[in-house]
Design an enzyme around this catalytic site. Structure first.
Site, PDB file in Angstrom:
ATOM      1  N   MET A  33      11.253  -9.017  17.922  1.00 27.36           N
ATOM      2  CA  MET A  33      12.096  -8.153  17.087  1.00 27.36           C
ATOM      3  C   MET A  33      13.550  -8.601  17.180  1.00 27.36           C
ATOM      4  O   MET A  33      14.463  -7.876  16.762  1.00 27.36           O
ATOM      5  CB  MET A  33      11.938  -6.691  17.507  1.00 27.36           C
ATOM      6  CG  MET A  33      10.501  -6.201  17.320  1.00 27.36           C
ATOM      7  SD  MET A  33      10.369  -4.449  16.998  1.00 27.36           S
ATOM      8  CE  MET A  33      11.085  -3.773  18.485  1.00 27.36           C
ATOM      9  N   PHE A  35      17.315 -10.086  18.749  1.00 29.24           N
ATOM     10  CA  PHE A  35      18.285  -9.837  19.813  1.00 29.24           C
ATOM     11  C   PHE A  35      17.762 -10.537  21.073  1.00 29.24           C
ATOM     12  O   PHE A  35      17.595  -9.947  22.128  1.00 29.24           O
ATOM     13  CB  PHE A  35      18.517  -8.338  20.037  1.00 29.24           C
ATOM     14  CG  PHE A  35      19.923  -8.035  20.464  1.00 29.24           C
ATOM     15  CD1 PHE A  35      20.987  -8.239  19.602  1.00 29.24           C
ATOM     16  CD2 PHE A  35      20.202  -7.580  21.745  1.00 29.24           C
ATOM     17  CE1 PHE A  35      22.298  -7.990  20.003  1.00 29.24           C
ATOM     18  CE2 PHE A  35      21.512  -7.327  22.156  1.00 29.24           C
ATOM     19  CZ  PHE A  35      22.553  -7.528  21.277  1.00 29.24           C
ATOM     20  N   LEU A  36      17.524 -11.828  20.887  1.00 21.69           N
ATOM     21  CA  LEU A  36      16.770 -12.605  21.873  1.00 21.69           C
ATOM     22  C   LEU A  36      17.509 -12.726  23.199  1.00 21.69           C
ATOM     23  O   LEU A  36      18.722 -12.898  23.236  1.00 21.69           O
ATOM     24  CB  LEU A  36      16.478 -13.996  21.309  1.00 21.69           C
ATOM     25  CG  LEU A  36      15.687 -14.034  19.994  1.00 21.69           C
ATOM     26  CD1 LEU A  36      15.403 -15.488  19.590  1.00 21.69           C
ATOM     27  CD2 LEU A  36      14.399 -13.244  20.074  1.00 21.69           C
ATOM     28  N   GLY A  39      14.030 -13.508  28.380  1.00 21.82           N
ATOM     29  CA  GLY A  39      12.579 -13.250  28.331  1.00 21.82           C
ATOM     30  C   GLY A  39      11.971 -13.911  27.104  1.00 21.82           C
ATOM     31  O   GLY A  39      10.973 -14.631  27.196  1.00 21.82           O
ATOM     32  N   HIS A  40      12.590 -13.675  25.941  1.00 21.73           N
ATOM     33  CA  HIS A  40      12.100 -14.321  24.718  1.00 21.73           C
ATOM     34  C   HIS A  40      12.203 -15.840  24.847  1.00 21.73           C
ATOM     35  O   HIS A  40      11.283 -16.569  24.457  1.00 21.73           O
ATOM     36  CB  HIS A  40      12.955 -13.902  23.519  1.00 21.73           C
ATOM     37  CG  HIS A  40      12.960 -12.436  23.217  1.00 21.73           C
ATOM     38  ND1 HIS A  40      14.083 -11.655  23.380  1.00 21.73           N
ATOM     39  CD2 HIS A  40      11.994 -11.616  22.756  1.00 21.73           C
ATOM     40  CE1 HIS A  40      13.811 -10.408  23.005  1.00 21.73           C
ATOM     41  NE2 HIS A  40      12.543 -10.349  22.644  1.00 21.73           N
ATOM     42  N   ASP A 153       5.261  -6.028  27.896  1.00 18.09           N
ATOM     43  CA  ASP A 153       4.584  -5.030  27.061  1.00 18.09           C
ATOM     44  C   ASP A 153       3.083  -5.151  27.332  1.00 18.09           C
ATOM     45  O   ASP A 153       2.329  -5.707  26.543  1.00 18.09           O
ATOM     46  CB  ASP A 153       4.931  -5.281  25.592  1.00 18.09           C
ATOM     47  CG  ASP A 153       6.417  -5.131  25.335  1.00 18.09           C
ATOM     48  OD1 ASP A 153       6.875  -3.992  25.169  1.00 18.09           O
ATOM     49  OD2 ASP A 153       7.139  -6.149  25.357  1.00 18.09           O
ATOM     50  N   SER A 188      15.230  -6.706  28.432  1.00 14.66           N
ATOM     51  CA  SER A 188      14.793  -6.030  27.206  1.00 14.66           C
ATOM     52  C   SER A 188      15.971  -5.961  26.251  1.00 14.66           C
ATOM     53  O   SER A 188      17.121  -5.767  26.685  1.00 14.66           O
ATOM     54  CB  SER A 188      14.326  -4.609  27.543  1.00 14.66           C
ATOM     55  OG  SER A 188      14.235  -3.837  26.368  1.00 14.66           O
ATOM     56  N   SER A 189      15.694  -6.116  24.959  1.00 12.36           N
ATOM     57  CA  SER A 189      16.773  -5.973  23.966  1.00 12.36           C
ATOM     58  C   SER A 189      17.397  -4.594  24.075  1.00 12.36           C
ATOM     59  O   SER A 189      18.594  -4.418  23.843  1.00 12.36           O
ATOM     60  CB  SER A 189      16.227  -6.188  22.556  1.00 12.36           C
ATOM     61  OG  SER A 189      15.557  -7.430  22.471  1.00 12.36           O
TER      62      SER A 189
HETATM   63  P1  AMP Z   1      10.396  -7.693  21.494  1.00 10.47           P
HETATM   64  O1  AMP Z   1      11.442  -8.475  20.762  1.00 10.47           O
HETATM   65  O2  AMP Z   1      10.953  -6.745  22.508  1.00 10.47           O
HETATM   66  O3  AMP Z   1       9.381  -7.073  20.571  1.00 10.47           O
HETATM   67  O4  AMP Z   1       9.587  -8.749  22.358  1.00 10.47           O
HETATM   68  C1  AMP Z   1       9.009  -9.879  21.778  1.00 10.47           C
HETATM   69  C2  AMP Z   1       8.093 -10.526  22.788  1.00 10.47           C
HETATM   70  O5  AMP Z   1       8.848 -10.914  23.930  1.00 10.47           O
HETATM   71  C3  AMP Z   1       6.988  -9.577  23.266  1.00 10.47           C
HETATM   72  O6  AMP Z   1       5.788 -10.319  23.428  1.00 10.47           O
HETATM   73  C4  AMP Z   1       7.536  -9.102  24.581  1.00 10.47           C
HETATM   74  O7  AMP Z   1       6.527  -8.700  25.489  1.00 10.47           O
HETATM   75  C5  AMP Z   1       8.254 -10.336  25.078  1.00 10.47           C
HETATM   76  N1  AMP Z   1       9.272  -9.958  26.054  1.00 10.47           N
HETATM   77  C6  AMP Z   1      10.242  -9.027  25.905  1.00 10.47           C
HETATM   78  N2  AMP Z   1      10.951  -8.912  27.051  1.00 10.47           N
HETATM   79  C7  AMP Z   1      10.409  -9.779  27.941  1.00 10.47           C
HETATM   80  C8  AMP Z   1      10.672 -10.119  29.303  1.00 10.47           C
HETATM   81  N3  AMP Z   1      11.648  -9.537  29.993  1.00 10.47           N
HETATM   82  N4  AMP Z   1       9.892 -11.060  29.898  1.00 10.47           N
HETATM   83  C9  AMP Z   1       8.883 -11.645  29.213  1.00 10.47           C
HETATM   84  N5  AMP Z   1       8.585 -11.381  27.928  1.00 10.47           N
HETATM   85  C10 AMP Z   1       9.327 -10.451  27.301  1.00 10.47           C
END
Ligand code: AMP
EC number: 6.3.2.1
Length: 301
Positions: A33, A35-36, A39-40, A153, A188-189
């Protein structure tokens, strides 16, 4: 490093991938989603290491937000996302608008029964239907060799694995361990909603999960007593708890005395609010022992 190409429509995405497909190249997909953060970037680097071409999608998917949630406020920064994606090795960034993914008249959604209504799904009704639907759309558009999802997640990873197995998708679902700040806070974003001081407070969540791990390592085997060790730590900060559970591989809460087999499979999951910001996190009960990343395809649920 080749320049990152940004495409915005499904048609552009398909034509940008046509050459790679003709050549039979492996393709990795990292759905996000935006705002990388690191983690991303870790998911993208993993994909770039394992595939000839990596696609990152940046789409704040409206169907996975309830009307009361933070869809409008969700942080967005496409220019920065392009830099992070390129530096981590992505070749293509897919940035559709809601009407591209949900054209007028769209009527189809995907629901992974059971798994989607437990735990996080009980707190966020409809959330995992939105997730499964958008992930299936992305998988159908990109038809990747592998798709990468964070263990951050945990339930989402389980839902996607179940969907991929049930629908015979020709994509390997890869789970990637959670990337944390030095404090232990899972990146986390949504952490951007918290000041630095409040992010420091939020580290209480990972401390609580580690306290449960330590209680088990210290000999405690009763699920409620183990969770009590976590609650005691959470009480150090103004956490408005949604849930703290020990889950089995089918995401059902464990109770009573845990057998060593149950403990080896158990996942500790947390959700709650700190200063009105909703945080989630999870860890294995026994660090290093849990090889299974969510239910495996074909496992009974
Ligand atoms: P999001 O943009 O929050 O929907 O996350 C996109 C992907 O990145 C999802 O598969 C998340 O589980 C993964 N993700 C988000 N935060 C982390 C993190 N801290 N470590 C590993 N993967 C992450």
């Amino acid at each position: 490093m080749p320049a990152l190409q940004t495409v915005t429509t499904p048609a552009e995405l398909r034509s940008a991938l046509a050459e790679a497909r003709r050549q039979g190249q492996s393709v990795g997909l990292v759905p996000t989603m935006g705002f990388l953060h690191e983690g991303h970037a870790t998911l993208i680097r993993r994909s770039a290491a394992e595939n000839a071409l990596t696609v990152v999608s940046v789409f704040v998917n409206p169907t996975q937000f309830a009307p009361t949630e933070d869809l409008a406020a969700y942080p967005r920064d496409l220019a920065r996302d392009q830099t992070v994606a390129q530096e981590a090795g992505a070749a293509l960034l897919f940035h559709p608008q809601p009407q591209d993914m949900y054209p007028p008249g769209h009527a189809t959604s995907v629901s992974v029964a059971g798994l989607s209504t437990r735990v996080e799904g009980a707190s966020r009704p409809g959330h995992f239907d939105g997730v499964a639907t958008v992930v299936l759309k992305l998988l159908n558009l990109v038809q990747p060799t592998r798709a990468y999802f964070g263990e951050k997640d945990w339930q989402q990873l389980a839902v996607v694995r179940r969907m991929a197995a049930d629908l015979f998708l020709n994509t390997e679902v890869v789970g990637v361990p959670t990337v944390r700040a030095q404090s232990g806070l899972a990146l986390s974003s949504r952490n951007s909603y918290l000041s630095a001081e409040r992010q420091a407070q939020a580290a209480v969540v990972s401390r609580a999960l580690r306290a449960v791990q330590a209680a088990y390592a210290g000999g405690e085997q009763d699920a409620q007593a183990l969770l009590a060790a976590g609650h005691a730590v959470l009480a150090q900060e103004p956490v408005d708890l949604d849930y703290l559970h020990l889950l089995d591989a089918e995401l059902q809460p464990l109770q009573g005395q845990l057998t060593p087999q149950q403990a080896a499979q158990a996942r500790l999951v947390f959700a709650g609010r700190l200063h009105a910001v909703r945080l989630i996190d999870n860890m294995p009960l026994v660090p290093g022992e849990q090889v299974q990343q969510g239910p495996t395809p074909g496992a009974p649920l």
